[in-house]
Design a protein around this motif. Structure first.
Motif, PDB file in Angstrom:
ATOM      1  N   LYS A  29       0.832  -1.206   0.000  1.00 45.76           N
ATOM      2  CA  LYS A  29       0.000   0.000   0.000  1.00 45.76           C
ATOM      3  C   LYS A  29       0.866   1.256   0.000  1.00 45.76           C
ATOM      4  O   LYS A  29       0.548   2.240  -0.686  1.00 45.76           O
ATOM      5  CB  LYS A  29      -0.938  -0.019   1.214  1.00 45.76           C
ATOM      6  CG  LYS A  29      -2.027  -1.084   1.125  1.00 45.76           C
ATOM      7  CD  LYS A  29      -2.987  -1.040   2.306  1.00 45.76           C
ATOM      8  CE  LYS A  29      -2.348  -1.481   3.591  1.00 45.76           C
ATOM      9  NZ  LYS A  29      -3.323  -1.655   4.693  1.00 45.76           N
ATOM     10  N   VAL A 306      -7.515  -0.257   2.439  1.00 49.47           N
ATOM     11  CA  VAL A 306      -7.820   0.663   1.350  1.00 49.47           C
ATOM     12  C   VAL A 306      -9.326   0.806   1.210  1.00 49.47           C
ATOM     13  O   VAL A 306     -10.071  -0.172   1.195  1.00 49.47           O
ATOM     14  CB  VAL A 306      -7.224   0.128   0.030  1.00 49.47           C
ATOM     15  CG1 VAL A 306      -7.673   0.963  -1.157  1.00 49.47           C
ATOM     16  CG2 VAL A 306      -5.702   0.095   0.113  1.00 49.47           C
ATOM     17  N   TRP A 400      -6.783  -5.953  -0.354  1.00 52.09           N
ATOM     18  CA  TRP A 400      -7.862  -5.007  -0.619  1.00 52.09           C
ATOM     19  C   TRP A 400      -9.238  -5.685  -0.625  1.00 52.09           C
ATOM     20  O   TRP A 400     -10.258  -5.017  -0.681  1.00 52.09           O
ATOM     21  CB  TRP A 400      -7.614  -4.291  -1.949  1.00 52.09           C
ATOM     22  CG  TRP A 400      -7.486  -5.199  -3.141  1.00 52.09           C
ATOM     23  CD1 TRP A 400      -8.488  -5.669  -3.941  1.00 52.09           C
ATOM     24  CD2 TRP A 400      -6.277  -5.745  -3.671  1.00 52.09           C
ATOM     25  NE1 TRP A 400      -7.993  -6.477  -4.926  1.00 52.09           N
ATOM     26  CE2 TRP A 400      -6.628  -6.539  -4.793  1.00 52.09           C
ATOM     27  CE3 TRP A 400      -4.927  -5.630  -3.313  1.00 52.09           C
ATOM     28  CZ2 TRP A 400      -5.672  -7.228  -5.545  1.00 52.09           C
ATOM     29  CZ3 TRP A 400      -3.985  -6.310  -4.070  1.00 52.09           C
ATOM     30  CH2 TRP A 400      -4.355  -7.093  -5.174  1.00 52.09           C
ATOM     31  N   TRP A 498      -6.766   3.564   4.534  1.00 54.89           N
ATOM     32  CA  TRP A 498      -5.391   3.746   4.068  1.00 54.89           C
ATOM     33  C   TRP A 498      -5.205   5.105   3.407  1.00 54.89           C
ATOM     34  O   TRP A 498      -4.130   5.708   3.501  1.00 54.89           O
ATOM     35  CB  TRP A 498      -4.971   2.641   3.110  1.00 54.89           C
ATOM     36  CG  TRP A 498      -3.569   2.882   2.663  1.00 54.89           C
ATOM     37  CD1 TRP A 498      -3.145   3.324   1.463  1.00 54.89           C
ATOM     38  CD2 TRP A 498      -2.393   2.787   3.492  1.00 54.89           C
ATOM     39  NE1 TRP A 498      -1.784   3.506   1.460  1.00 54.89           N
ATOM     40  CE2 TRP A 498      -1.294   3.186   2.697  1.00 54.89           C
ATOM     41  CE3 TRP A 498      -2.175   2.404   4.815  1.00 54.89           C
ATOM     42  CZ2 TRP A 498      -0.001   3.191   3.188  1.00 54.89           C
ATOM     43  CZ3 TRP A 498      -0.873   2.425   5.304  1.00 54.89           C
ATOM     44  CH2 TRP A 498       0.193   2.818   4.498  1.00 54.89           C
TER      45      TRP A 498
END
Length: 537
Positions: A29, A306, A400, A498
């Motif tokens: 990420k 995320v 994710w 995130w």
């Protein structure tokens, strides 16, 4: 802008991590989001005994650098001990010598059988007696060697027990001696294997000429600090960001007895070289500031999921958790995601299932490399308790997808034991469970328990207490909507994304390199890369 002039980047960032990147959602990420923010990002990971491998994560390039483990030898592996001088050296000599006792016994038994066979076939008593006498030196030699070998073997076993005793004087002495005589530099004596990351990464880093080195965790801190010094010696103003994932003194000792003192000294030596420090939780930020006498409190970049996956991430459909478990929507389902080790406390969930006769457990814990002994052990335990049909071992999904994948469950479990790093952690799974909007059942480790109590998103049980765990599961499963409602209050989840954490990291980079820093020349080329492999949880 002309086609032969690439867009100006804000600066070249070389990220360092001591793994193969695939299973590390945090660094994935970081690389993707910082590249999207305009930084030229090259993420260096390790690949054991294999050629260089490379691929892309968004606009960030990943390179796995070949690294061998010739230095990964226990400090005692080649040393005889002066406290047990008759012990065998570490290795295969002792079992070899003990087996040779059996060989000599077998040889003597064969020769006596031969004498007895001849006697039965007509040899005279005198010839038989003479034959036995001829074997006497061999028997005496065998007896002496057996006593000697077994005595040395006992000394070896006593030495092994003494080395496992962390409070023994002679166990403490080497660490004390080298720390006293060398200070923080003593890690070089206590665990030289920390050099193997330096040997693998240094040339690649130097060729890339980074503006910022982002060193993940304690091993790469030293690699990054030394690279920064080499860059400064050549007149470049390279900056070092240290990303501390854990509190080193609070780690469970691994590999050998000198490992933990070695990594804490290594971290202490190189922490002062960091131009900025970020970490994973407010509690750890406070500890690091105090431990290393940092001028400012580290920035907090939490391991949040995320909120809006990139287009290449969202293309694949998210699997159906309940379909993977083979159960319908009305079956009570607990979820656990992550690795399985004794200190993660997963056993307590299995032990509780006989007391929760309708409840199933989804363990998203199966590693894609096919090596899953811990999962096999936990499934064997479930079989022995007669609950294996209600325990579903499932493969990791990309980071994710985790929250959406888990969302059909009724509640999620984090049963960590009390350890220093657990007490200060807000783990990946905490945020993933939260974004799945699941009621959270957590052990009473300090930081996570305080958060759950303050938000009302779940219940807390006493770590390793089966009765209390069963009580809390029944309480949560009786009214899960009561806990889900916590996520609708005060925009609780907005700061736990995130995207919010990436903004913090971007601000750290910007403070170190406030002006646009066009890359002077392209990064050295590498062989054509395959497509990005699926990232594992």
């Amino acid at each position: 802008m002309p086609a032969d002039h690439p867009p100006t980047k804000r600066g070249r960032v070389v990220m360092l991590v001591d793994n193969d990147v695939r299973g590390d959602s945090r660094v994935q990420k970081e690389a993707r989001s910082m590249a999207a923010a305009g930084w030229e990002v090259i993420l260096l990971g390790e690949r054991r005994d294999s050629p260089l491998e490379t691929w892309m994560i968004g606009d960030a390039e990943v390179r796995l650098v070949p690294m061998d483990d010739k230095l990964s030898v226990k400090p005692t592996a080649w040393r005889k001990s002066w406290r047990r001088p008759l012990s065998y050296a570490p290795g295969k000599e002792m079992p070899y010598r003990l087996e040779m006792i059996k060989v000599r016994q077998a040889e003597l038994a064969t020769r006596f059988a031969e004498l007895n066979a001849k006697r039965r076939n007509g040899d005279s008593p005198a010839a038989h007696a003479l034959g036995k006498a001829a074997l006497l030196p061999t028997r005496v030699t065998h007896k002496v060697l057996s006593l000697w070998t077994r005595g040395r073997a006992r000394e070896t076993m006593k030495l092994r027990a003494a080395r496992r005793d962390t409070n023994a004087l002679f166990t403490k002495f080497p660490a004390w001696f080298w720390k006293t005589t060398m200070g923080n530099r003593a890690w070089r004596r206590l665990d030289p294997s920390l050099w193997q990351w330096e040997l693998a990464f240094r040339n690649t880093i130097d060729k890339l000429e980074p503006d910022i080195i982002h060193a993940n965790d304690f091993r790469m801190l030293g690699v990054g600090a030394r690279a920064k010094l080499r860059a400064q010696a050549k007149g470049r103003k390279t900056k070092l960001v240290w990303d501390a994932h854990e509190y080193a003194p609070g780690l469970v000792p691994k590999f050998h007895r000198l490992w933990l003192p070695a990594i804490t000294l290594h971290e202490a030596e190189y922490a002062p070289y960091a131009d900025a420090v970020v970490t994973v939780s407010p509690s750890l930020a406070d500890l690091l500031k105090e431990e290393h006498k940092l001028a400012t409190r580290p920035g907090v970049v939490m391991n949040a999921p995320v909120q809006a996956p990139a287009s290449d991430e969202s293309a694949a459909a998210v699997p159906d958790l309940r379909a993977d478990c083979g159960i319908g929507p009305d079956v009570p389902l607990l979820a656990y995601v992550g690795g399985i080790t004794p200190v993660r406390g997963v056993d307590i969930i299995i032990d509780a299932l006989p007391h929760l006769p309708e409840v199933h457990l989804a363990m998203v814990s199966v590693h894609p490399n096919g090596k899953n002994p811990a999962v096999e052990q936990i499934m064997a335990k479930a079989e022995s308790l007669g609950v294996a049909d209600r325990v579903h071992a499932l493969p990791y999904v990309p980071h994710w997808q985790v929250s959406e994948y888990l969302s059909p469950a009724d509640a999620a479990v984090s049963p960590l034991h009390h350890l220093p790093n657990h007490e200060i952690a807000l783990s990946n799974k905490f945020f993933e469970y939260s974004h799945a909007r699941l009621p959270l059942i957590t052990s009473d480790i300090r930081t996570m328990a305080e958060m759950v109590r303050s938000t009302g998103q779940g219940e807390v049980f006493k770590a390793e207490d089966l009765d209390d765990f069963v009580r809390v599961v029944r309480l949560v499963m009786a009214d899960p909507d009561r806990y889900r409602a916590a996520y609708d209050r005060d925009n609780l989840l907005l700061s736990w994304t995130w995207e919010a954490q990436a903004a913090v990291l971007d601000s750290v980079y910007t403070a170190l390199l406030p002006a646009s820093a066009p890359v002077a020349k392209p990064a050295p080329a590498v062989p054509a890369a395959p497509a990005e492999p699926q990232a594992a949880r």
